[in-house]
Scaffold this active site. Structure first.
Site, PDB file in Angstrom:
ATOM      1  CB  ILE A 453      -0.855  -0.022   1.070  1.00  0.00           C
ATOM      2  CG1 ILE A 453      -1.769  -1.038   0.877  1.00  0.00           C
ATOM      3  CG2 ILE A 453      -1.773   1.429   1.308  1.00  0.00           C
ATOM      4  CD1 ILE A 453      -2.743  -1.523   2.405  1.00  0.00           C
ATOM      5  CE  LYS A 555      -7.166  -2.761  10.710  1.00  0.00           C
ATOM      6  NZ  LYS A 555      -6.138  -2.815   9.676  1.00  0.00           N
ATOM      7  N   GLY A 640      -3.348 -13.986  -1.682  1.00  0.00           N
ATOM      8  CA  GLY A 640      -2.717 -12.873  -0.722  1.00  0.00           C
ATOM      9  C   GLY A 640      -3.875 -12.096  -0.165  1.00  0.00           C
ATOM     10  CE  LYS A 658     -10.100  -3.732   9.643  1.00  0.00           C
ATOM     11  NZ  LYS A 658     -10.402  -4.574   8.435  1.00  0.00           N
TER      12      LYS A 658
END
Length: 809
Positions: A453, A555, A640, A658
């Site tokens: 990312i 996170k 993946g 989350k």
């Protein structure tokens, strides 16, 4: 700390020069602060240069003027001077140094009274020098008593200039003299402002000459660095006392700094930078009233610093026009009278009012007409600004209603100057500053995490910088991985960033990164945290303490223990640091934005639920019994879709975190322990190695086959669901595998999609649903870019409080 201990601490080091202005030494409190600065920033072989304490020079000038007038008030003024010095000595010293200093002050006062009986004008320079002598003696005595052995040095014992008008230094003689007067093994405290001329007579370097003294001493000692400690925390894009929206210029190119000093900047002065031309010392400007705040550095910098603009002005000037100033003769006059600006092709010079008589006398032998017009000037100063057509156009537009008499470029193209027929007002300065510098705010960007990312975020960055107006002044300045880092204050080419990182990155060192971040040269700094690292997230509080903004997909910080999370929140709020983490949940889906918007609009959220894991979404949408669950999980691993260890996904911990993040975002102070979490991995498989777990993954098959069969018998399906409910003060939160009716909104998703349901006071009968891809490098990188653009828009109008003596003490 004892004097001996401090002496050991102040080890030998390359020479630095620290200069303290009068306001920095104005009171007992101020001097104590200066002593603390010296103790924390000076080495034993450094040099300290001082101005007179507070308004002492003004008081001495007042004594001189009263004496010239034969006023009866002169003796009262002298007595007031004596009492001020005695109060400082008695208030700051407790040891054996007190009586000698009081005796010296008494002797100096007696000398002033003696000069009154004679012709005091003969002793003007000696009188004005007393302030610096008193200041240096006092500070050296305090340092000796509290910190380390120190010696006061009278700069008239080594500094030789041609005369008090030009103040050109005889460097060879002065350097030879200085080697004889420096006290080895001591911290030397030198008087600023005063010197001797070529005839050996005492003289001064003019008002504000102490800064010039400091840079002269730097040149004589080949100092690496000069710090001017003053009452403002740097050089600004305009005088911050007049322009509240002035921006600090963190880095100023040398040529621009010289031009600022020449054209009226309140911190820099015309001659300050001259001595540094050959030795290449860096110059720093910092506030003694706020020493922990990063100031301004003057040196050799690249493109980003060269884009900076500043607005300055001077009143009480004359525009002189004469045919005698055309061509070579005009250039000669320009140099002789240190003209501020002009155009020798048109026979125009801009001079101070004080130079009018000298110019008139110089022109007396020429039989030409001369015209003197009272003017002021306003200037835009920046690197090669005269060649920047867009700036010139904005400057002219800003002044179009004020009828400029002429526009001039400086000889080295670093300023644009407008001659105005009326004095410059604060209102005009504010207006011109706004019109010319409104788009000059610089934001530095450090990207931490260069995995899938992170790399995609960097790949998208060049196009984003060119097409998103909010990112116009964003500069990529840092790339950080778990093992390497590349930090470049002058910017990293976004298109070449990943290649540059491969070729030029150094070993990652946390303290080195933090040191740079604490002293970054930008109006704002954003750290994009695209790491999965708990350790890196623990740096957030440090970032927030220094006003550094954070966006990211990590996170850990937002789901940290409640006390740690609240502390980070409080630090961010106190420092006005942004903390945006839309991609911590839902990749690029706007779930964070939706919750924030509801709360800011006055709504109250009572329930948050949904499917928050793209991996578990894929697994249970695909699991129809035709492929065993264990085999399906291995297929997801091969593609993946899962973490390298699928148990990370199957444990439910990611979904649990989350849900915690969203509940906290909705305003509920809960902890991870408040959320029940169903682990889909049986206890006997939890602690195995990855290899062993994968070899026994078929042991999951029967359990999930049975759950699926049971659900089908009820015309239902199985999904891993997160639920948070607030009901009358009671909170229930869990993440678990649920059996859902086939018509439930959570029952039919595109594999890998996330879905979020929000029930609030406004959305009860018909809850708010947000659905879309909850994973993927493109959507997550896009979500990060959304956060970056949002942060930059929020920062456009952010104002920093300018810390000025007397305003923000």
């Amino acid at each position: 700390m004892t004097a001996q201990a401090s002496t050991n601490k102040l080890a030998k080091h390359a020479v630095q020069v620290h200069k303290f202005g009068g306001s920095s030494l104005a009171s007992i409190e101020c001097i104590n602060r200066v002593v603390d600065i010296i103790q924390h920033n000076c080495q034993l072989h450094d040099v300290v240069v001082v101005s007179a304490n507070g308004d002492t020079t003004d008081d001495l000038i007042n004594v001189y003027e009263l004496a010239q007038e034969n006023s009866d008030q002169v003796h009262q003024a002298i007595e007031a001077l004596k009492l001020k010095q005695e109060a400082l000595i008695n208030g700051l010293l407790t040891g054996e140094h007190t009586d000698p200093l009081l005796t010296q002050v008494a002797a100096d006062i007696a000398l002033i009274n003696k000069w009154l009986q004679l012709d005091i004008s003969v002793h003007e320079s000696e009188l004005l020098a007393l302030g610096e002598c008193w200041s240096a003696r006092l500070l050296a005595a305090i340092l000796t008593e509290r910190v380390c052995p120190s010696a006061a040095i009278d700069s008239r014992d080594f500094l030789v200039i041609d005369n008090a008008t030009n103040c050109q230094v005889d460097y060879q003689t002065s350097q030879e003299n200085l080697t004889h007067v420096l006290t080895r093994g001591h911290l030397n405290v030198i008087t600023g402002y005063i010197a001797r001329n070529a005839q050996g007579q005492p003289c001064t370097l003019g008002r504000n000459g102490s800064d010039y003294s400091a840079t002269i001493v730097a040149a004589l000692t080949n100092a690496q660095n000069v710090t001017l400690w003053t009452d403002v925390d740097g050089i600004y894009s305009a005088d911050p006392r007049v322009v509240p929206l002035a921006r600090k210029l963190h880095r100023v190119p040398r040529s621009v700094a010289k031009e600022l000093g020449r054209l009226g900047n309140p911190v820099l002065h015309a001659k300050t930078l001259q001595p540094l031309n050959d030795v290449g010392s860096h110059l720093h400007v910092a506030s003694s009233f706020d020493p922990d705040t990063t100031g301004t550095e003057v040196g050799d910098f690249g493109q980003i610093a060269q884009q900076e603009l500043s607005v300055t002005y001077l009143n009480d000037l004359l525009l002189v026009q004469s045919e005698s100033f055309i061509g070579d003769a005009g250039q000669q006059a320009y140099d002789k009278f240190n003209a501020i600006s002009g155009d020798v092709n048109k026979g125009q010079l801009v001079i101070p009012l004080s130079a009018q008589k000298a110019v008139s006398e110089w022109l007396a032998s020429d039989d030409t007409e001369v015209k003197f017009t009272p003017i002021s000037i306003m200037a835009i100063v920046g690197h090669q600004v005269a060649a920047r057509g867009n700036v010139k156009a904005r400057f002219k537009r800003a002044l179009k209603h004020h009828q400029p008499l002429a526009f001039f470029n400086s000889l080295h193209q670093d300023s644009l100057i407008a001659a105005l027929p009326q004095p410059c007002t604060g209102e005009l300065l504010n207006n011109v500053h706004h019109d010319v510098t409104k788009d000059a705010r610089h934001i530095g960007l450090v990207v931490a995490g260069l995995g899938n990312i992170g790399q995609r975020f960097i790949e998208l960055l060049p196009d984003q910088l060119s097409k998103v107006s909010a990112l116009e002044n964003v500069h990529l300045v840092g790339l950080v991985s778990s093992k390497k880092m590349l930090i470049q204050s002058d910017g990293i080419d976004a298109e070449q960033a990943l290649k540059d990182f491969q070729h030029s990155a150094q070993a990652y060192e946390e303290q080195g990164l933090l040191t740079w971040l604490e002293n970054h040269p930008y109006d704002e700094l954003i750290v994009a945290d695209i790491t999965p690292s708990e350790e890196f997230s623990q740096l957030y509080s440090h970032f927030f303490e220094h006003g550094i903004h954070v966006i990211g997909a990590n996170k850990w910080a937002a789901s940290a223990p409640l006390s740690q999370y609240k502390q980070a929140q409080a630090l961010a709020e106190k420092s006005q640091a942004l903390w945006l983490g839309n991609t911590t949940v839902g990749a690029g889906l706007p779930i964070n934005y939706a919750i924030n918007d509801l709360l800011k609009s006055g709504d109250h959220i009572v329930e948050i639920s949904g499917i928050f894991s793209g991996t578990l979404s894929w697994l249970f949408e695909k699991f129809d019994g035709t492929v065993p669950f264990g085999e399906l999980t291995q297929m997801a691993l091969a593609d993946g879709i899962t973490e390298p260890d699928p148990r990370e996904d199957l444990s439910g911990r990611d979904v649990q975190r989350k849900l915690l993040i969203l509940a906290r975002l909705a305003g509920f102070d809960i902890s991870l322990e408040d959320i029940a979490c169903e682990n889909l991995v049986p206890d006997h498989l939890v602690d195995l190695s990855i290899e062993e777990f994968l070899s026994r993954i078929d042991e999951l098959d029967d359990t999930f086959a049975n759950k699926l069969l049971d659900a089908k018998s009820k015309q239902a399906c199985i999904r891993y669901v997160a639920r948070f409910v607030s009901d009358g003060g009671s909170i229930k939160a869990k993440v678990s595998l649920e059996t859902l009716p086939l018509d439930d909104p959570f029952a039919s998703l595109t594999p890998c999609d996330n879905i979020f349901k929000i029930v609030s006071e406004w959305y009860q009968a018909n809850p708010l649903i947000i659905r879309g891809p909850g994973a993927g490098r493109d959507v997550t990188a896009g979500g990060l870019h959304s956060d970056l653009a949002s942060a930059c828009r929020l920062l456009v109008n952010k104002q920093h409080q300018v810390k000025l003596k007397g305003i923000n003490e």
